[in-house]
Scaffold this motif. Structure first.
Motif, PDB file in Angstrom:
ATOM      1  N   THR A 221       4.287   8.403  -9.570  1.00 12.42           N
ATOM      2  CA  THR A 221       4.083   9.872 -10.049  1.00 12.42           C
ATOM      3  C   THR A 221       2.923  10.141 -11.594  1.00 12.42           C
ATOM      4  O   THR A 221       2.744   9.333 -12.135  1.00 12.42           O
ATOM      5  N   SER A 222       2.647  11.238 -11.196  1.00 16.54           N
ATOM      6  CA  SER A 222       1.168  11.357 -12.870  1.00 16.54           C
ATOM      7  C   SER A 222       1.943  12.526 -12.812  1.00 16.54           C
ATOM      8  O   SER A 222       2.485  13.227 -12.421  1.00 16.54           O
ATOM      9  N   ASP A 223       1.561  12.838 -14.926  1.00 14.66           N
ATOM     10  CA  ASP A 223       1.657  14.424 -15.561  1.00 14.66           C
ATOM     11  C   ASP A 223      -0.072  15.041 -14.919  1.00 14.66           C
ATOM     12  O   ASP A 223      -0.335  16.223 -15.397  1.00 14.66           O
ATOM     13  N   ASP A 224      -1.256  14.374 -14.068  1.00 14.99           N
ATOM     14  CA  ASP A 224      -1.916  15.065 -13.365  1.00 14.99           C
ATOM     15  C   ASP A 224      -1.524  16.655 -11.948  1.00 14.99           C
ATOM     16  O   ASP A 224      -0.907  15.198 -11.132  1.00 14.99           O
ATOM     17  N   PRO A 225      -1.581  17.581 -12.673  1.00 20.48           N
ATOM     18  CA  PRO A 225      -0.972  18.252 -11.680  1.00 20.48           C
ATOM     19  C   PRO A 225      -1.892  18.146 -10.401  1.00 20.48           C
ATOM     20  O   PRO A 225      -1.063  19.038  -9.683  1.00 20.48           O
ATOM     21  N   ASP A 226      -2.440  17.919 -10.365  1.00 19.83           N
ATOM     22  CA  ASP A 226      -3.439  17.779  -9.089  1.00 19.83           C
ATOM     23  C   ASP A 226      -2.531  15.871  -7.691  1.00 19.83           C
ATOM     24  O   ASP A 226      -3.506  16.312  -7.106  1.00 19.83           O
ATOM     25  N   THR A 227      -2.001  15.783  -8.457  1.00 20.15           N
ATOM     26  CA  THR A 227      -1.692  14.407  -8.127  1.00 20.15           C
ATOM     27  C   THR A 227      -0.378  14.275  -7.807  1.00 20.15           C
ATOM     28  O   THR A 227       0.888  14.359  -8.057  1.00 20.15           O
ATOM     29  N   PRO A 228       0.060  14.855  -5.804  1.00 23.88           N
ATOM     30  CA  PRO A 228       1.318  14.785  -6.103  1.00 23.88           C
ATOM     31  C   PRO A 228       2.362  13.442  -6.202  1.00 23.88           C
ATOM     32  O   PRO A 228       1.245  12.417  -5.588  1.00 23.88           O
ATOM     33  N   ALA A 229       3.430  13.416  -6.886  1.00 26.56           N
ATOM     34  CA  ALA A 229       3.932  11.915  -6.040  1.00 26.56           C
ATOM     35  C   ALA A 229       3.954  11.311  -4.512  1.00 26.56           C
ATOM     36  O   ALA A 229       4.317  11.535  -3.679  1.00 26.56           O
ATOM     37  N   SER A 230       3.692  10.087  -4.413  1.00 25.53           N
ATOM     38  CA  SER A 230       3.464   9.508  -3.327  1.00 25.53           C
ATOM     39  C   SER A 230       4.957   7.821  -3.601  1.00 25.53           C
ATOM     40  O   SER A 230       5.219   7.430  -4.569  1.00 25.53           O
ATOM     41  N   LEU A 231       5.550   7.769  -1.886  1.00 28.78           N
ATOM     42  CA  LEU A 231       5.925   6.329  -1.420  1.00 28.78           C
ATOM     43  C   LEU A 231       5.499   5.593  -0.696  1.00 28.78           C
ATOM     44  O   LEU A 231       4.727   6.000   0.243  1.00 28.78           O
ATOM     45  N   TYR A 232       5.545   4.668  -0.905  1.00 25.51           N
ATOM     46  CA  TYR A 232       4.813   4.054   0.241  1.00 25.51           C
ATOM     47  C   TYR A 232       6.243   2.385  -0.049  1.00 25.51           C
ATOM     48  O   TYR A 232       6.759   2.113  -0.547  1.00 25.51           O
ATOM     49  N   PHE A 233       6.005   1.887   1.010  1.00 24.60           N
ATOM     50  CA  PHE A 233       7.227   0.930   1.709  1.00 24.60           C
ATOM     51  C   PHE A 233       6.436  -0.357   2.515  1.00 24.60           C
ATOM     52  O   PHE A 233       6.067   0.296   3.786  1.00 24.60           O
ATOM     53  N   SER A 234       6.999  -1.520   2.871  1.00 23.35           N
ATOM     54  CA  SER A 234       6.416  -2.640   3.609  1.00 23.35           C
ATOM     55  C   SER A 234       7.187  -2.809   4.433  1.00 23.35           C
ATOM     56  O   SER A 234       8.646  -2.322   4.720  1.00 23.35           O
ATOM     57  N   ASN A 235       7.244  -3.913   5.383  1.00 23.82           N
ATOM     58  CA  ASN A 235       7.719  -4.698   6.485  1.00 23.82           C
ATOM     59  C   ASN A 235       8.090  -3.787   7.234  1.00 23.82           C
ATOM     60  O   ASN A 235       9.436  -3.415   8.011  1.00 23.82           O
ATOM     61  N   PRO A 236       6.967  -1.901   8.270  1.00 25.42           N
ATOM     62  CA  PRO A 236       7.376  -1.047   8.135  1.00 25.42           C
ATOM     63  C   PRO A 236       8.365  -1.903   9.809  1.00 25.42           C
ATOM     64  O   PRO A 236       8.127  -1.954  10.118  1.00 25.42           O
ATOM     65  N   THR A 237       9.327  -1.761  10.484  1.00 28.21           N
ATOM     66  CA  THR A 237      10.054  -1.258  11.890  1.00 28.21           C
ATOM     67  C   THR A 237      10.048   0.730  12.606  1.00 28.21           C
ATOM     68  O   THR A 237      10.238   0.254  13.680  1.00 28.21           O
ATOM     69  N   ILE A 238       9.198   1.021  11.505  1.00 23.70           N
ATOM     70  CA  ILE A 238       9.493   2.300  12.839  1.00 23.70           C
ATOM     71  C   ILE A 238       8.062   2.832  13.355  1.00 23.70           C
ATOM     72  O   ILE A 238       7.068   2.486  12.905  1.00 23.70           O
ATOM     73  N   SER A 239       8.344   3.148  14.081  1.00 24.42           N
ATOM     74  CA  SER A 239       7.337   3.031  15.440  1.00 24.42           C
ATOM     75  C   SER A 239       6.922   4.401  15.036  1.00 24.42           C
ATOM     76  O   SER A 239       7.905   5.691  14.738  1.00 24.42           O
ATOM     77  N   SER A 240       5.425   5.468  15.291  1.00 22.40           N
ATOM     78  CA  SER A 240       4.898   5.827  14.572  1.00 22.40           C
ATOM     79  C   SER A 240       3.652   6.722  15.392  1.00 22.40           C
ATOM     80  O   SER A 240       3.235   5.221  16.094  1.00 22.40           O
ATOM     81  N   LYS A 286      -4.758   6.915  -4.117  1.00 23.35           N
ATOM     82  CA  LYS A 286      -3.974   7.524  -4.515  1.00 23.35           C
ATOM     83  C   LYS A 286      -4.862   9.050  -3.705  1.00 23.35           C
ATOM     84  O   LYS A 286      -5.486   9.674  -3.302  1.00 23.35           O
ATOM     85  N   LEU A 287      -3.339  10.228  -2.867  1.00 24.15           N
ATOM     86  CA  LEU A 287      -3.688  11.259  -2.510  1.00 24.15           C
ATOM     87  C   LEU A 287      -3.677  12.195  -3.852  1.00 24.15           C
ATOM     88  O   LEU A 287      -2.173  12.149  -4.498  1.00 24.15           O
ATOM     89  N   LEU A 288      -4.256  12.837  -3.684  1.00 20.82           N
ATOM     90  CA  LEU A 288      -4.996  13.864  -4.718  1.00 20.82           C
ATOM     91  C   LEU A 288      -4.416  15.071  -4.004  1.00 20.82           C
ATOM     92  O   LEU A 288      -3.762  15.673  -5.339  1.00 20.82           O
ATOM     93  N   ASN A 289      -4.429  15.520  -3.309  1.00 17.02           N
ATOM     94  CA  ASN A 289      -4.215  17.425  -2.659  1.00 17.02           C
ATOM     95  C   ASN A 289      -3.473  17.055  -1.625  1.00 17.02           C
ATOM     96  O   ASN A 289      -4.008  16.088  -0.281  1.00 17.02           O
ATOM     97  N   SER A 290      -3.100  17.898  -0.615  1.00 14.57           N
ATOM     98  CA  SER A 290      -2.303  17.980   0.967  1.00 14.57           C
ATOM     99  C   SER A 290      -2.143  19.110   0.985  1.00 14.57           C
ATOM    100  O   SER A 290      -2.205  20.528   0.309  1.00 14.57           O
TER     101      SER A 290
END
Length: 335
Positions: A221-240, A286-290
């Motif tokens: 997370t960041s106090d930069d208003p243009d940078t949304p908070a983000s998550l990532y996690f490893s060892n995925p078993t989820i197929s997309s 790093k995600l800046l905007n979406s």
């Protein structure tokens, strides 16, 4: 560079006492290592409590709009741009963004030396740390805390554009068991990294199994208003799977309008009633905007995505996706 990259129901159980985990030089990755992570933006996330023998249950995270991002560890002498970092021991490569980070390690630390983004097999944006970033000390165990600082120069297509610095604090504030959508991981160490650069402060909560350079779970997370908070996690078993967006092999265009301070996007008219997403990343992943687009927006000929006002000169990556990356474009920008 920092910077991809990144996502079951479980029985509730009573916390048991765990031996305190410690990060040592064994975390240094081997050449040839590869890891997939699930990456997603989040509007609300509670990283949980600090302290000993914690249980963090993140198993119910909605991964509907997540992306699968691959990280690879390469021989730095074979990585594009590696000649700028003769002291590097390994390179971190994110194929999705075509970006590299270069690291050196010893028995005490892993140092970030710099990195860059690549276009047409050539480095187009380059960061070289004049004072390498000593961001991971060994050994690191529960209760440890230290500060670091770094300085760097940046180049766009070979031309110097900027100098900067970063200061940070690393604190191993907790250990215990974490449950992610991909499984339960015991005896993990949580590390909080608080970092300030260019007037903004970010916080990373990283859960390590102490044997893997890629954290099991990370929240930023960041106090930069243009940078949304983000998550990532490893060892995925989820197929997309990629939805049929009606795009096929047709081209889409993206460019920066300096007069309007916007990134403009031209998309084809989609044949199906689908929702797509535009995401703007820096070269560190790093995600800046979406922006989420429904059919009524997608059929328009032009779309715009506001460009973060605090970024002065950089190569950004714009990605068009639905569940999984469909296409991405690099946009060199100076303003």
């Amino acid at each position: 560079m920092k910077n991809v990259y990144t996502l079951l129901s479980f029985l509730f159980f009573t916390t048991t006492l765990l031996a305190q985990p410690a990060i040592t030089e064994s975390i240094t990755p081997s050449i040839g290592y590869s890891q997939d992570v699930v990456f997603m933006e989040t509007s609300s996330f509670d990283p949980g409590s600090s302290g000993a023998n914690q249980n963090w249950d993140f198993s119910n995270i909605d991964v509907t709009n997540s992306l699968i991002v691959n990280f690879q560890i390469l021989d730095p002498t074979t990585a594009i741009g590696g000649s700028n970092f003769p002291d590097a021991d390994f390179a971190w490569y994110i194929p999705l963004f075509e970006v590299y980070e270069f690291y050196a390690g010893n028995t005490d630390s892993i140092y970030l030396l710099g990195g860059g983004s690549v276009s047409n097999m050539q480095v187009d944006f380059l960061t070289i740390f004049t004072n390498p970033e000593d961001g991971l000390h060994f050994p690191l165990t529960f209760g440890d805390m230290y500060n670091y600082s770094s300085a760097f120069d940046q180049y766009l297509q070979g031309n110097f554009i900027n100098s900067g610095d970063r200061t940070g604090t690393v604190q191993a504030d907790a250990y215990g068991t974490i449950i992610t959508p991909n499984g339960t991981f015991n005896n993990v160490l949580r590390v909080i990294i608080t970092e300030t650069s260019f007037g903004f402060t970010s916080m990373q909560y990283a859960w390590y199994d102490v044997d893997n350079f890629v954290p099991i779970f990370l929240y930023e997370t960041s106090d930069d208003p243009d940078t949304p908070a983000s998550l990532y996690f490893s060892n995925p078993t989820i197929s997309s799977t990629v939805d049929d967006l009606g795009l096929g092999e047709v081209e889409w265009k993206a460019w920066y309008s300096q007069s309007e301070n916007q990134i403009k996007v031209e998309l084809p008219i989609l044949e199906n009633d689908k929702t797509v997403q535009l995401q703007l990343f820096n070269i560190e992943g790093k995600l800046l905007n979406s922006k989420q687009l429904n059919q009524s927006e997608v059929v328009q000929e032009y779309l715009t995505l506001d460009f973060p006002s605090n970024v002065k000169c950089e190569t950004l990556i714009l990605k068009l996706s639905s569940n999984e990356m469909i296409s991405s474009k690099k946009i060199p920008i100076c303003k």
